[in-house]
Design an enzyme around this catalytic site. Structure first.
Site, PDB file in Angstrom:
ATOM      1  N   THR A  61       0.841  -1.203   0.000  1.00 42.21           N
ATOM      2  CA  THR A  61       0.000   0.000   0.000  1.00 42.21           C
ATOM      3  C   THR A  61       0.872   1.247   0.000  1.00 42.21           C
ATOM      4  O   THR A  61       2.102   1.140  -0.143  1.00 42.21           O
ATOM      5  CB  THR A  61      -1.029  -0.067   1.165  1.00 42.21           C
ATOM      6  OG1 THR A  61      -1.924   1.020   1.025  1.00 42.21           O
ATOM      7  CG2 THR A  61      -0.381  -0.022   2.537  1.00 42.21           C
ATOM      8  N   LYS A  65       3.861   1.389  -3.816  1.00 43.92           N
ATOM      9  CA  LYS A  65       3.404   0.572  -4.952  1.00 43.92           C
ATOM     10  C   LYS A  65       4.291   0.676  -6.189  1.00 43.92           C
ATOM     11  O   LYS A  65       4.531  -0.312  -6.871  1.00 43.92           O
ATOM     12  CB  LYS A  65       1.971   0.957  -5.320  1.00 43.92           C
ATOM     13  CG  LYS A  65       0.976   0.582  -4.243  1.00 43.92           C
ATOM     14  CD  LYS A  65      -0.426   0.991  -4.614  1.00 43.92           C
ATOM     15  CE  LYS A  65      -1.373   0.647  -3.486  1.00 43.92           C
ATOM     16  NZ  LYS A  65      -2.762   0.943  -3.806  1.00 43.92           N
ATOM     17  N   ASP A 102      -6.040  -3.090  -7.961  1.00 39.08           N
ATOM     18  CA  ASP A 102      -6.811  -1.884  -7.611  1.00 39.08           C
ATOM     19  C   ASP A 102      -7.831  -1.537  -8.704  1.00 39.08           C
ATOM     20  O   ASP A 102      -8.978  -1.178  -8.404  1.00 39.08           O
ATOM     21  CB  ASP A 102      -5.881  -0.673  -7.417  1.00 39.08           C
ATOM     22  CG  ASP A 102      -5.234  -0.669  -6.034  1.00 39.08           C
ATOM     23  OD1 ASP A 102      -5.726  -1.370  -5.139  1.00 39.08           O
ATOM     24  OD2 ASP A 102      -4.222   0.050  -5.869  1.00 39.08           O
ATOM     25  N   ALA A 128      -2.062  11.566  -8.942  1.00 35.61           N
ATOM     26  CA  ALA A 128      -1.189  10.901  -9.919  1.00 35.61           C
ATOM     27  C   ALA A 128      -0.200   9.998  -9.194  1.00 35.61           C
ATOM     28  O   ALA A 128       0.912   9.769  -9.657  1.00 35.61           O
ATOM     29  CB  ALA A 128      -0.449  11.945 -10.757  1.00 35.61           C
ATOM     30  N   GLY A 129      -0.617   9.477  -8.041  1.00 32.80           N
ATOM     31  CA  GLY A 129       0.255   8.590  -7.260  1.00 32.80           C
ATOM     32  C   GLY A 129      -0.012   7.129  -7.591  1.00 32.80           C
ATOM     33  O   GLY A 129      -0.525   6.806  -8.667  1.00 32.80           O
ATOM     34  N   ARG A 156       3.846  15.536 -12.287  1.00 34.46           N
ATOM     35  CA  ARG A 156       3.537  14.111 -12.068  1.00 34.46           C
ATOM     36  C   ARG A 156       2.331  13.685 -12.904  1.00 34.46           C
ATOM     37  O   ARG A 156       2.277  12.571 -13.393  1.00 34.46           O
ATOM     38  CB  ARG A 156       3.265  13.832 -10.589  1.00 34.46           C
ATOM     39  CG  ARG A 156       4.499  13.963  -9.762  1.00 34.46           C
ATOM     40  CD  ARG A 156       4.500  12.988  -8.578  1.00 34.46           C
ATOM     41  NE  ARG A 156       5.667  13.299  -7.788  1.00 34.46           N
ATOM     42  CZ  ARG A 156       5.632  14.036  -6.672  1.00 34.46           C
ATOM     43  NH1 ARG A 156       4.492  14.440  -6.175  1.00 34.46           N
ATOM     44  NH2 ARG A 156       6.734  14.333  -6.040  1.00 34.46           N
TER      45      ARG A 156
HETATM   46  P1  NAP Z   1       0.510   8.209  -3.127  1.00 31.22           P
HETATM   47  O1  NAP Z   1       1.177   7.331  -4.105  1.00 31.22           O
HETATM   48  O2  NAP Z   1       1.261   8.692  -1.943  1.00 31.22           O
HETATM   49  O3  NAP Z   1      -0.053   9.496  -3.966  1.00 31.22           O
HETATM   50  C1  NAP Z   1      -0.728  10.523  -3.303  1.00 31.22           C
HETATM   51  C2  NAP Z   1      -1.409  11.467  -4.305  1.00 31.22           C
HETATM   52  O4  NAP Z   1      -2.200  12.409  -3.564  1.00 31.22           O
HETATM   53  C3  NAP Z   1      -0.443  12.278  -5.146  1.00 31.22           C
HETATM   54  O5  NAP Z   1      -1.010  12.483  -6.420  1.00 31.22           O
HETATM   55  C4  NAP Z   1      -0.349  13.601  -4.365  1.00 31.22           C
HETATM   56  O6  NAP Z   1      -0.034  14.713  -5.169  1.00 31.22           O
HETATM   57  C5  NAP Z   1      -1.782  13.747  -3.905  1.00 31.22           C
HETATM   58  N1  NAP Z   1      -1.907  14.593  -2.717  1.00 31.22           N
HETATM   59  C6  NAP Z   1      -1.376  14.373  -1.485  1.00 31.22           C
HETATM   60  N2  NAP Z   1      -1.723  15.353  -0.635  1.00 31.22           N
HETATM   61  C7  NAP Z   1      -2.499  16.227  -1.348  1.00 31.22           C
HETATM   62  C8  NAP Z   1      -3.170  17.447  -1.027  1.00 31.22           C
HETATM   63  N3  NAP Z   1      -3.107  17.982   0.180  1.00 31.22           N
HETATM   64  N4  NAP Z   1      -3.880  18.067  -2.013  1.00 31.22           N
HETATM   65  C9  NAP Z   1      -3.934  17.534  -3.248  1.00 31.22           C
HETATM   66  N5  NAP Z   1      -3.324  16.377  -3.619  1.00 31.22           N
HETATM   67  C10 NAP Z   1      -2.612  15.742  -2.670  1.00 31.22           C
HETATM   68  O7  NAP Z   1      -0.819   7.524  -2.541  1.00 31.22           O
HETATM   69  P2  NAP Z   1      -1.754   6.467  -3.292  1.00 31.22           P
HETATM   70  O8  NAP Z   1      -1.227   5.098  -3.105  1.00 31.22           O
HETATM   71  O9  NAP Z   1      -1.967   6.984  -4.666  1.00 31.22           O
HETATM   72  O10 NAP Z   1      -3.107   6.557  -2.431  1.00 31.22           O
HETATM   73  C11 NAP Z   1      -4.008   7.636  -2.589  1.00 31.22           C
HETATM   74  C12 NAP Z   1      -5.297   7.372  -1.780  1.00 31.22           C
HETATM   75  O11 NAP Z   1      -6.035   6.292  -2.348  1.00 31.22           O
HETATM   76  C13 NAP Z   1      -5.042   6.995  -0.319  1.00 31.22           C
HETATM   77  O12 NAP Z   1      -5.991   7.651   0.499  1.00 31.22           O
HETATM   78  C14 NAP Z   1      -5.286   5.496  -0.283  1.00 31.22           C
HETATM   79  O13 NAP Z   1      -5.712   5.034   0.980  1.00 31.22           O
HETATM   80  C15 NAP Z   1      -6.404   5.376  -1.328  1.00 31.22           C
HETATM   81  N6  NAP Z   1      -6.478   4.022  -1.926  1.00 31.22           N
HETATM   82  C16 NAP Z   1      -7.600   3.277  -1.713  1.00 31.22           C
HETATM   83  C17 NAP Z   1      -7.706   2.012  -2.290  1.00 31.22           C
HETATM   84  C18 NAP Z   1      -8.944   1.190  -2.063  1.00 31.22           C
HETATM   85  O14 NAP Z   1      -8.908  -0.019  -2.305  1.00 31.22           O
HETATM   86  N7  NAP Z   1     -10.044   1.774  -1.633  1.00 31.22           N
HETATM   87  C19 NAP Z   1      -6.669   1.508  -3.071  1.00 31.22           C
HETATM   88  C20 NAP Z   1      -5.555   2.311  -3.289  1.00 31.22           C
HETATM   89  C21 NAP Z   1      -5.460   3.559  -2.702  1.00 31.22           C
HETATM   90  P3  NAP Z   1       1.499  15.184  -5.407  1.00 31.22           P
HETATM   91  O15 NAP Z   1       1.981  14.405  -6.597  1.00 31.22           O
HETATM   92  O16 NAP Z   1       1.371  16.640  -5.651  1.00 31.22           O
HETATM   93  O17 NAP Z   1       2.271  14.862  -4.145  1.00 31.22           O
END
Ligand code: NAP
Length: 278
Positions: A61, A65, A102, A128-129, A156
């Site tokens: 997670t 990833k 996912d 875009a994460g 990104r």
């Molecule tokens: P990640 O790889 O750390 O990416 C985070 C993303 O959020 C980046 O695009 C980041 O933008 C953006 N971000 C962070 N803080 C922000 C803010 N204050 N304002 C605007 N954008 C912001 O995380 P991830 O793995 O993609 O996960 C993202 C979310 O999806 C998490 O909450 C996770 O729990 C959820 N998720 C849920 C499932 C499910 O099965 N339900 C599966 C996967 C993920 P920057 O590039 O600008 O830093």
């Protein structure tokens, strides 16, 4: 006993141990599943250690990833498209196969809950994460009218679009949007794939993006999803959902690949909603 784990940082909030133990009980499988906190600098060492310990499978997670994708011996096609993995399966030989469940979890949840199809829809993907990378191939496979990607760090979002545009640009309108033009556009669905909620940070969104024609989906759940979903409800969005159903769906797909059995997600989802009071 077979051992499994979920790794990430933070990890204490993870519901994966609960979900996989519930699936195991339901399908009468003997397994143990633990959550382990791993920082990015320690990822490869931890993966090698878990492999040595003969763990059968691992979920990955945030924020690991994309980095974990670099470690596996082989990746499935959907993982190669995403360039990010949320699960590893170890074969008897010790070889590691990386996969990304996912996207399929997200699409199945949309369909199961709402019968909602992305075909010909205008999609705004926020973030875009790792999660955005994971679900984008599955979104594109549904033949939407167009996908716009908005990210706080625009470079990104551009990288993400570049990664996908070679294969998919002929079929759909895949583009990066600046805040200004996002304001002027109309979308059928807004997907919040940012970690703003989980980090308790503010997500700066133009208020009028959400209107009664728009469907709103937040990948997070519980308190993390509240600000986005409250905003959606206030603006009378057509429908809205948190990502709890997706979480259980993507876990079910991992479980099926590891154990060869498809668990029933509905009772586990109901148990979770009761446990979390959401
Ligand atoms: P990640 O790889 O750390 O990416 C985070 C993303 O959020 C980046 O695009 C980041 O933008 C953006 N971000 C962070 N803080 C922000 C803010 N204050 N304002 C605007 N954008 C912001 O995380 P991830 O793995 O993609 O996960 C993202 C979310 O999806 C998490 O909450 C996770 O729990 C959820 N998720 C849920 C499932 C499910 O099965 N339900 C599966 C996967 C993920 P920057 O590039 O600008 O830093």
């Amino acid at each position: 006993m077979d051992y499994y784990a979920v790794i990430g940082n933070p990890i204490s909030h993870s519901l994966s141990p609960f979900i996989h133990h519930a699936f195991a009980k339901q399908t009468q499988q003997q397994l143990k599943y633990e959550a382990i906190q791993v920082v990015p600098e320690a990822l490869f060492k931890m993966l090698s250690w878990l492999k040595e310990k003969k763990v059968r499978g691992i979920n990955i997670t945030l924020p690991l990833k994309r980095q974990a994708f670099q470690w596996v011996d082989k990746a499935t096609q959907r993982a190669r498209h995403a360039q990010a993995i949320n699960m590893i399966k170890f074969l008897e030989s010790g070889r590691s196969i990386g996969d990304n469940t996912d996207g399929v979890g997200f699409i199945r949840d949309l369909d199961r809950q709402f019968g909602f199809s992305l075909k010909n829809k205008k999609v705004l993907l926020l973030g875009a994460g790792g999660a955005a990378h994971g679900i984008l191939p599955a979104i594109l496979n549904e033949f939407p009218h167009g996908v716009t990607i908005w990210n706080r760090t625009e470079s990104r979002a551009r990288e993400l679009v570049n990664q996908f545009s070679l294969q998919w640009s002929h079929a759909i309108d895949l583009r990066v949007d600046s805040n200004q033009s996002v304001q002027a556009s109309h979308f059928d669905i807004l997907i919040n794939a940012t970690s703003a909620g989980i980090k308790k940070e503010h997500l700066m969104l133009p208020a009028h993006l959400i209107n009664p024609d728009v469907f709103c989906y937040d990948l997070s759940y519980g308190d993390a999803a509240s600000p986005f979903l409250e905003c959606a409800k206030k603006a009378h969005a057509r429908a809205c959902s948190d990502g709890l159903g997706m979480l259980v769906e993507q876990a079910a797909e991992s479980f099926r690949e590891w154990r060869g059995i498809q668990p029933d997600i509905q009772p586990v989802l109901e148990q979770l909603r009761k446990k979390l009071k959401i």
